[in-house]
Design a protein around this motif. Structure first.
Motif, PDB file in Angstrom:
ATOM      1  N   LYS A 112      -3.854  -0.818 -12.819  1.00 15.57           N
ATOM      2  CA  LYS A 112      -2.542  -0.284 -13.529  1.00 15.57           C
ATOM      3  C   LYS A 112      -1.672  -1.537 -13.675  1.00 15.57           C
ATOM      4  N   TYR A 113      -1.591  -2.349 -12.928  1.00 16.39           N
ATOM      5  CA  TYR A 113      -0.681  -3.433 -12.947  1.00 16.39           C
ATOM      6  C   TYR A 113      -1.278  -4.974 -12.770  1.00 16.39           C
ATOM      7  N   TYR A 114      -2.536  -4.898 -13.060  1.00 11.82           N
ATOM      8  CA  TYR A 114      -3.382  -6.251 -12.941  1.00 11.82           C
ATOM      9  C   TYR A 114      -2.632  -7.101 -14.065  1.00 11.82           C
ATOM     10  N   GLU A 115      -2.409  -6.824 -15.245  1.00 14.17           N
ATOM     11  CA  GLU A 115      -1.715  -7.660 -16.298  1.00 14.17           C
ATOM     12  C   GLU A 115      -0.285  -7.750 -16.294  1.00 14.17           C
ATOM     13  N   SER A 116       0.333  -6.757 -16.007  1.00 15.48           N
ATOM     14  CA  SER A 116       1.597  -6.953 -16.048  1.00 15.48           C
ATOM     15  C   SER A 116       2.366  -7.309 -14.830  1.00 15.48           C
ATOM     16  N   GLY A 117       1.517  -7.002 -13.623  1.00 19.25           N
ATOM     17  CA  GLY A 117       2.058  -7.588 -12.214  1.00 19.25           C
ATOM     18  C   GLY A 117       2.903  -6.449 -11.845  1.00 19.25           C
ATOM     19  N   PHE A 118       3.175  -6.361 -10.713  1.00 15.16           N
ATOM     20  CA  PHE A 118       3.946  -5.463  -9.914  1.00 15.16           C
ATOM     21  C   PHE A 118       5.257  -5.769  -9.249  1.00 15.16           C
ATOM     22  N   LEU A 171       0.765  -1.440  -0.141  1.00 15.25           N
ATOM     23  CA  LEU A 171      -0.042   0.083  -0.262  1.00 15.25           C
ATOM     24  C   LEU A 171       0.795   1.212   0.062  1.00 15.25           C
ATOM     25  N   SER A 172       2.057   1.183   0.595  1.00 13.83           N
ATOM     26  CA  SER A 172       2.723   2.310   0.742  1.00 13.83           C
ATOM     27  C   SER A 172       3.549   2.478  -0.752  1.00 13.83           C
ATOM     28  N   LYS A 173       4.001   1.487  -1.469  1.00 13.71           N
ATOM     29  CA  LYS A 173       4.424   1.635  -2.754  1.00 13.71           C
ATOM     30  C   LYS A 173       3.300   2.141  -3.740  1.00 13.71           C
ATOM     31  N   ALA A 174       2.025   1.621  -3.432  1.00 18.98           N
ATOM     32  CA  ALA A 174       0.642   2.059  -4.277  1.00 18.98           C
ATOM     33  C   ALA A 174       0.763   3.596  -4.194  1.00 18.98           C
ATOM     34  N   LEU A 175       0.944   3.973  -2.985  1.00 19.27           N
ATOM     35  CA  LEU A 175       0.864   5.582  -2.538  1.00 19.27           C
ATOM     36  C   LEU A 175       1.801   6.267  -3.543  1.00 19.27           C
ATOM     37  N   MET A 176       3.108   5.764  -3.463  1.00 21.44           N
ATOM     38  CA  MET A 176       4.147   6.453  -4.196  1.00 21.44           C
ATOM     39  C   MET A 176       3.854   6.539  -5.629  1.00 21.44           C
ATOM     40  N   ASP A 177       3.480   5.347  -6.120  1.00 22.10           N
ATOM     41  CA  ASP A 177       3.241   4.963  -7.543  1.00 22.10           C
ATOM     42  C   ASP A 177       2.188   5.948  -7.970  1.00 22.10           C
ATOM     43  N   ILE A 178       0.983   5.970  -7.396  1.00 24.71           N
ATOM     44  CA  ILE A 178      -0.298   6.853  -7.913  1.00 24.71           C
ATOM     45  C   ILE A 178      -0.154   8.287  -7.601  1.00 24.71           C
ATOM     46  N   LYS A 179       0.338   8.414  -6.209  1.00 20.18           N
ATOM     47  CA  LYS A 179       0.162   9.855  -5.584  1.00 20.18           C
ATOM     48  C   LYS A 179       1.460  10.665  -5.829  1.00 20.18           C
ATOM     49  N   GLY A 180       2.786   9.768  -5.657  1.00 21.63           N
ATOM     50  CA  GLY A 180       3.909  10.506  -5.584  1.00 21.63           C
ATOM     51  C   GLY A 180       4.562  10.797  -4.116  1.00 21.63           C
ATOM     52  N   ILE A 181       3.706  10.051  -3.248  1.00 18.21           N
ATOM     53  CA  ILE A 181       4.287  10.360  -1.775  1.00 18.21           C
ATOM     54  C   ILE A 181       5.126   9.240  -1.535  1.00 18.21           C
ATOM     55  N   SER A 234       6.369 -12.504  -5.417  1.00 20.36           N
ATOM     56  CA  SER A 234       5.418 -12.658  -6.440  1.00 20.36           C
ATOM     57  C   SER A 234       5.346 -11.180  -7.089  1.00 20.36           C
ATOM     58  N   ALA A 235       4.627 -11.151  -8.123  1.00 19.36           N
ATOM     59  CA  ALA A 235       4.340  -9.984  -8.644  1.00 19.36           C
ATOM     60  C   ALA A 235       2.717  -9.608  -8.354  1.00 19.36           C
ATOM     61  N   GLU A 236       2.189 -10.045  -7.385  1.00 20.95           N
ATOM     62  CA  GLU A 236       1.366  -9.670  -6.877  1.00 20.95           C
ATOM     63  C   GLU A 236      -0.135  -9.767  -7.546  1.00 20.95           C
ATOM     64  N   ARG A 237      -0.126 -10.604  -8.562  1.00 23.67           N
ATOM     65  CA  ARG A 237      -1.389 -10.766  -9.322  1.00 23.67           C
ATOM     66  C   ARG A 237      -2.561 -11.356  -8.809  1.00 23.67           C
ATOM     67  N   VAL A 238      -2.148 -12.463  -7.872  1.00 25.67           N
ATOM     68  CA  VAL A 238      -3.101 -13.272  -7.119  1.00 25.67           C
ATOM     69  C   VAL A 238      -3.864 -12.118  -6.280  1.00 25.67           C
ATOM     70  N   LYS A 239      -3.123 -11.247  -5.662  1.00 25.04           N
ATOM     71  CA  LYS A 239      -3.769 -10.509  -4.629  1.00 25.04           C
ATOM     72  C   LYS A 239      -4.543  -9.340  -5.435  1.00 25.04           C
ATOM     73  N   PHE A 240      -4.222  -8.973  -6.515  1.00 26.21           N
ATOM     74  CA  PHE A 240      -4.916  -8.031  -7.612  1.00 26.21           C
ATOM     75  C   PHE A 240      -6.204  -8.631  -7.897  1.00 26.21           C
ATOM     76  N   ASP A 241      -6.189 -10.070  -8.515  1.00 20.37           N
ATOM     77  CA  ASP A 241      -7.188 -10.538  -8.935  1.00 20.37           C
ATOM     78  C   ASP A 241      -8.263 -10.694  -7.633  1.00 20.37           C
ATOM     79  N   LEU A 242      -7.961 -11.194  -6.669  1.00 20.68           N
ATOM     80  CA  LEU A 242      -8.903 -11.437  -5.696  1.00 20.68           C
ATOM     81  C   LEU A 242      -9.479 -10.152  -5.424  1.00 20.68           C
ATOM     82  N   PHE A 243      -8.711  -8.826  -5.355  1.00 19.53           N
ATOM     83  CA  PHE A 243      -9.367  -7.607  -5.082  1.00 19.53           C
ATOM     84  C   PHE A 243     -10.567  -7.261  -6.168  1.00 19.53           C
ATOM     85  N   LEU A 244     -10.072  -7.453  -7.530  1.00 21.09           N
ATOM     86  CA  LEU A 244     -10.998  -7.079  -8.382  1.00 21.09           C
ATOM     87  C   LEU A 244     -12.401  -8.228  -8.441  1.00 21.09           C
TER      88      LEU A 244
END
Length: 463
Positions: A240-246, A189-199, A261-271
């Motif tokens: 943004k990263y569902y297909e490519s993974g993060f 979540l901290s990385k998402a904050l950086m990636d999306i909001k630049g924090i 991992s590239a977090e794709r399982v986590k992303f899929d469960l969120f969707l």
């Protein structure tokens, strides 16, 4: 123990599994860097030499100038000696050997069942539980006899059933289970904050979350950083990263490290469900139908995570044994590091030195709605002076709760089967696991083979 000028001295910590070359060293590092508590760590392990080696390693720290926490380490040959007068008990054991673990993880592959970890659920997790539960029955009885008022911290998997067994045998026990899987999701979540909001560089502890679920199948339905709601930010991140993974660290790629991992399982469960799955992909994949993420090795690669072979663990142990020899001889200096674990912080809070809120595994007293009372669940809890109070977490969405309940009831059935030594009940839990999608005859054949491979730990069973 005694309190002197905001410090606690003469504390007794009993460490069951004290010959560990992983968790025990982490504890040594954390205790060495904390100057407000000191005392004795009493090491017990069925491998006494391993515990004695850790005694030597631990005691080598006390004279160092860079060590704030001064502790005496002592290995004991009996559980009674280690537990007597303990203020805290830490449990970190390997239930069986790598031989049994190899059967847990790899025997099902002959039937087309793949497991990325095999220590919590799935056929491997169930059979591991059947041999682990009797060990925890003995541990609970010993704690009740020799240190009934001690706080008990468990790190052993299967986490849920280990903690559940302690309470089944000794209902008044003060026990909880610790797992760092949720920490990884806070970092994401901290990385998402950086990636999306630049924090940039938001510490994990500053990401405030509501945790609910069961160990290794935990979920977050509310996440905030200061005044920022992180749920819509995470959704944008997932899209943004569902297909490519993060892959947050280029030097730690999922293709050459099965622990990331590239977090794709986590992303899929969120969707699928609209809330954040808060464990590593390797664990999450084992709680849902096998064909989703674990159909075969090719499917696993598509989801960008890895299967952890027991052969890797065996090889890794060789390296740790070599390191142990060097640490004992003094050839290698013990390096103090930030382990990321919170066990020492939890101990400090329970001693009244500071309050702490973090995620733990303990019986459901109503902190999660929709899950049976008494089942072990994972939520946040408040640690304070000699008190542990779970935080009310609410209720999971019905679709997610149905997945969780299936595992809760299966874990309860596994516990009853282990305590009663009931083959039919154990097999019922085995075939009800979402990963076991093979025919009844194949399931029976697999189950019998796996029990045969772990029968040394199934005393009293009519096999």
């Amino acid at each position: 123990m005694r309190y002197v000028d905001d410090k606690v001295k003469d504390l007794n910590i009993a460490y069951i599994g004290g010959g560990s070359r992983g968790w025990a060293w982490n504890l040594m590092s954390d205790l060495a860097q904390e100057g407000s508590i000191s005392g004795t760590v009493k090491l017990y392990d069925i491998d006494y030499k391993a515990a004695h080696d850790n005694e030597l390693i631990g005691n080598s720290l006390s004279g160092r100038e860079d060590v704030k926490g001064k502790w005496k380490y002592k290995a004991y040959e009996s559980l009674k000696e280690a537990l007597s007068d303990a203020d805290f008990v830490i449990i970190s054991i390997l239930p069986g050997t790598f031989k049994e673990m190899e059967s847990d993880v790899h025997m099902p592959e002959k039937y087309g069942i793949y497991q990325s970890v095999g220590d919590t659920v799935g056929p491997g997790g169930i059979v591991r539980a059947l041999r682990t539960i009797p060990m925890f029955v003995d541990i609970a009885k010993a704690i009740k006899e020799y240190c009934p008022n001690a706080w008990v911290i468990n790190y052993t998997n299967p986490m849920t059933l280990c903690v559940r067994t302690l309470y089944e045998v000794f209902p008044q026990i003060k026990a909880f289970g610790c797992c760092h899987e949720v920490f990884g999701t806070q970092k994401l979540l901290s990385k998402a904050l950086m990636d999306i909001k630049g924090i940039d560089e938001v510490p994990r502890k500053d990401i405030k979350i509501n945790v609910l679920g069961i160990n290794h199948f935990t979920w977050i339905d509310n996440a905030r950083y200061k005044g920022i709601d992180l749920m819509p930010i995470y959704k944008e991140f997932v899209d943004k990263y569902y297909e490519s993974g993060f892959q947050g660290n280029e030097n730690d790629n999922w293709m050459n490290n099965s622990f990331v991992s590239a977090e794709r399982v986590k992303f899929d469960l969120f969707l699928r469900y609209g809330i954040i799955a808060a464990a590593g992909d390797r664990h999450l994949a084992e709680f849902v139908p096998g064909y989703w993420y674990l159909k075969d090795p090719e499917t696993v690669k598509e989801w960008m995570f890895g299967l952890t072979p027991v052969s890797w663990r065996i090889e890794d142990l060789k390296h740790r044994l070599e390191r142990s020899k060097k640490l004992v001889s003094g050839e290698e200096k013990f390096e103090l590091k930030d382990t990321g674990e919170e066990g020492v912080k939890q101990i400090k809070a329970l001693l009244g030195l500071e309050d702490l809120v973090t995620n733990v595994n303990m019986p459901n007293y109503g902190q999660i709605e929709g899950i049976p009372y008494g089942a072990v669940v994972e939520t946040n809890a408040l640690f304070s002076s000699n008190r542990l109070k779970p935080v009310l977490a609410g209720r999971l969405p019905d679709a997610v709760n149905s997945l969780v309940l299936r595992q809760v009831y299966n874990q309860e059935a596994t516990l009853k089967a282990a305590l009663k030594k009931d083959y039919d009940m154990a097999f019922g839990a085995f075939v009800n696991d979402p990963l076991v999608t093979i025919s009844l005859n194949d399931a029976k054949e697999l189950f019998n083979s796996m029990l045969e491979n772990t029968k040394e730990y199934l005393n009293g069973w009519n096999l």
